[in-house]
Design a protein around this motif. Structure first.
Motif, short mmCIF file in Angstrom:
data_model
loop_
_atom_site.label_atom_id
_atom_site.label_comp_id
_atom_site.label_asym_id
_atom_site.label_seq_id
_atom_site.Cartn_x
_atom_site.Cartn_y
_atom_site.Cartn_z
N TYR A 103 57.94 55.37 19.99
CA TYR A 103 59.12 55.37 19.10
C TYR A 103 59.34 56.79 18.57
N ILE A 104 60.47 57.40 18.91
CA ILE A 104 60.67 58.78 18.45
C ILE A 104 61.18 58.84 17.00
N ALA A 105 61.71 57.74 16.50
CA ALA A 105 62.10 57.71 15.08
C ALA A 105 61.44 56.49 14.46
N LYS A 106 61.09 56.60 13.19
CA LYS A 106 60.40 55.48 12.54
C LYS A 106 61.08 55.15 11.22
N PRO A 107 61.00 53.88 10.83
CA PRO A 107 61.45 53.60 9.48
C PRO A 107 60.37 54.15 8.55
N LEU A 108 60.73 54.95 7.56
CA LEU A 108 59.73 55.39 6.58
C LEU A 108 59.70 54.35 5.48
N ALA A 109 58.82 54.56 4.52
CA ALA A 109 58.72 53.59 3.44
C ALA A 109 59.84 53.82 2.42
N ASN A 110 59.75 53.14 1.29
CA ASN A 110 60.81 53.26 0.28
C ASN A 110 60.71 54.58 -0.50
N LYS A 111 61.69 54.82 -1.37
CA LYS A 111 61.78 56.09 -2.10
C LYS A 111 60.50 56.42 -2.89
N TRP A 112 59.90 55.40 -3.49
CA TRP A 112 58.72 55.65 -4.32
C TRP A 112 57.52 56.04 -3.45
N SER A 113 57.32 55.35 -2.32
CA SER A 113 56.19 55.70 -1.44
C SER A 113 56.36 57.10 -0.87
N ARG A 227 73.43 68.07 2.09
CA ARG A 227 72.74 67.28 3.10
C ARG A 227 72.32 68.20 4.24
N LEU A 228 71.01 68.28 4.43
CA LEU A 228 70.47 69.12 5.49
C LEU A 228 69.94 68.22 6.61
N LEU A 229 70.19 68.61 7.84
CA LEU A 229 69.66 67.84 8.97
C LEU A 229 68.62 68.69 9.69
N GLY A 308 67.27 63.47 7.48
CA GLY A 308 68.39 63.97 6.69
C GLY A 308 67.86 64.16 5.27
N ILE A 309 67.96 65.39 4.77
CA ILE A 309 67.34 65.69 3.48
C ILE A 309 68.42 66.00 2.44
N LEU A 321 64.44 68.58 -4.23
CA LEU A 321 64.55 67.48 -3.26
C LEU A 321 65.00 66.22 -3.97
N LEU A 322 66.10 65.61 -3.51
CA LEU A 322 66.54 64.34 -4.09
C LEU A 322 66.09 63.15 -3.27
N GLU A 323 66.17 63.29 -1.95
CA GLU A 323 65.86 62.12 -1.11
C GLU A 323 65.68 62.53 0.35
N VAL A 324 64.84 61.76 1.07
CA VAL A 324 64.68 61.97 2.50
C VAL A 324 65.18 60.73 3.24
N ASN A 325 66.04 60.93 4.24
CA ASN A 325 66.58 59.81 5.03
C ASN A 325 66.02 59.87 6.45
N PRO A 326 65.29 58.82 6.86
CA PRO A 326 64.68 58.86 8.19
C PRO A 326 65.66 58.55 9.32
N LYS A 327 66.83 58.00 9.00
CA LYS A 327 67.80 57.68 10.06
C LYS A 327 69.15 58.28 9.71
#
Ligand SMILES: Nc1ncnc2c1ncn2[C@@H]1O[C@H](COP(=O)(O)OP(=O)(O)O)[C@@H](O)[C@H]1O
Ligand SMILES: [Mg+2]
Length: 363
Positions: A103-113, A227-229, A308-309, A321-327
């Motif tokens: 799997y080249i992309a993965k679901p990451l955990a939630n914002k707190w993790s 938004r940075l990719l 996506g950061i 850093l506000l958030e990391v988006n895995p997809k």
């Protein structure tokens, strides 16, 4: 030349429509150059008895998707976003049944993790706003320290359910934000004592995190961020593809494009507040921080192909850093007219997949 297959797993959203179909069409169109073909499928299209999928292949000549049976590809680009329990369970089952696929992309955990993983890294921790699980007692303490606090559902996306509490000059507090359906609700002014019950009415509970608000306001009072990719390139290395600014609509405390945010080039946004030399330092810091974040998440979650950061820049020019988006989606670059960045954002996963397959064959 025989093409190798990159499987793209996606989900059906309303009316049996596959999410991001236009992106997958573009992936298919450019895949040939990398010696690849795209087999698009959903968890419903898997026939486990035969280890086959009924996949969609885009036919460039016919200009349409054609369904064909094919063995389950060994390399999978997972683009499934959360659309409720049912699809999530189907996807989990697919992953459980096929743990040995790459799997080249993965679901990451939630914002707190994710916060916990990143705050363990000294070079990242200083760029993360102070964050805690929601508790009304701690919120009161945080409001003494910071003028505004963001409350976010751990599993939220697209600005849904996000609330901001701000301290006003007259000693009261303002509650602003969006319902879970992303609609903006009317701002309310309350006393400190009323905050917990008002927030409960907005469904703020222990599934929320609270975070120091970063003052990243434009002159006209709108919120803005970036938004940075960052993606793996054709040599398997992290490379920043691009970064764009986003400006929230009036009355909004979030800048997400799906919530009515407007995209703007990074230069046009930064030049409203910073000099040329400050701008290049900020940009460098954004790129460096994102690369460190990508490596840190990969160390923890295993190999990834893109992130996506969401970043904010405060009035001193410090990057947060506000958030990391895995997809992440790549639409922001199209919106600002950066066609080349947009194209790179589409072709990089193909170049990376092709590099991975070559490496596998050499083994
Ligand atoms: N701590 C913060 N300070 C300032 N703005 C924030 C903060 N957290 C979130 N925002 C605003 O809200 C938006 C959505 O928050 P984010 O954490 O990215 O959640 P989502 O997953 O819903 O996109 C951000 O893009 C930004 O505009
Ligand atoms: Mg976000």
């Amino acid at each position: 030349m025989s093409l190798q297959t990159l499987g793209v797993i996606a989900v059906y959203i309303n009316n049996n429509k596959i999410e991001e179909l236009d992106f997958f069409r573009k992936l298919s169109v450019y895949s040939g150059k990398e010696g690849l073909q795209i087999a698009l499928f959903t968890p419903q299209d898997v026939d486990d008895h035969k280890s086959e999928i009924r996949a969609l292949f885009y036919d460039k000549t016919l200009k349409k998707w054609v369904r064909k049976r094919t063995p389950i590809p060994t390399l999978i680009y997972d683009r499934c976003r959360y659309h409720g329990k049912a699809t999530y369970q189907m996807l989990s089952k697919f992953r459980r049944t096929h743990p040995n696929l790459n799997y080249i992309a993965k679901p990451l955990a939630n914002k707190w993790s994710i916060h916990n993983v990143l705050s363990g890294h000294a070079r990242i921790a200083s760029s993360i706003p102070e964050t805690h699980p929601y508790s009304s007692a701690l919120l009161e303490k945080m409001l003494k320290k910071y003028r505004s606090i963001y409350l976010k559902p751990r599993n939220g996306t697209g600005g849904r359910g996000i609330i901001r509490v701000s301290y006003l000059e007259d000693g009261t507090y303002q509650i602003q934000g969006r319902y879970k359906n992303r609609q903006i609700f009317n701002a309310e002014r309350v006393q400190l004592k009323q905050l917990p019950s008002k927030l409960r009415k907005h469904y703020v509970n222990d599934q929320y995190i609270m975070q120091q608000g970063i003052a990243s306001l434009l002159v006209n009072g709108r919120v803005c961020d970036f938004r940075l990719l960052i993606q793996k390139n054709g040599e398997g290395k992290w490379d920043v593809t691009g970064c764009a600014g986003r400006i929230g609509p009036t009355r909004s405390i979030t800048s997400n494009l799906h919530g009515g945010g407007k995209a703007i080039t990074i230069g046009s946004l930064l030049q409203q507040k910073f000099t040329k030399s400050q701008m290049s330092t900020i940009k460098e810091n954004m790129y460096d921080l994102s690369t460190i974040i990508a490596n840190a998440l990969e160390d923890h979650y295993g190999s990834l192909c893109e992130l996506g950061i969401d970043l904010a820049v405060d009035p001193h020019g410090d990057v947060w850093l506000l958030e990391v988006n895995p997809k992440p989606s790549r639409e922001v670059f199209k919106r600002i007219g950066e066609q080349n960045t947009y194209l790179t954002a589409i072709t990089r996963p193909l170049e990376y997949a092709s590099w991975l397959l070559k490496k596998e064959q050499e083994r």
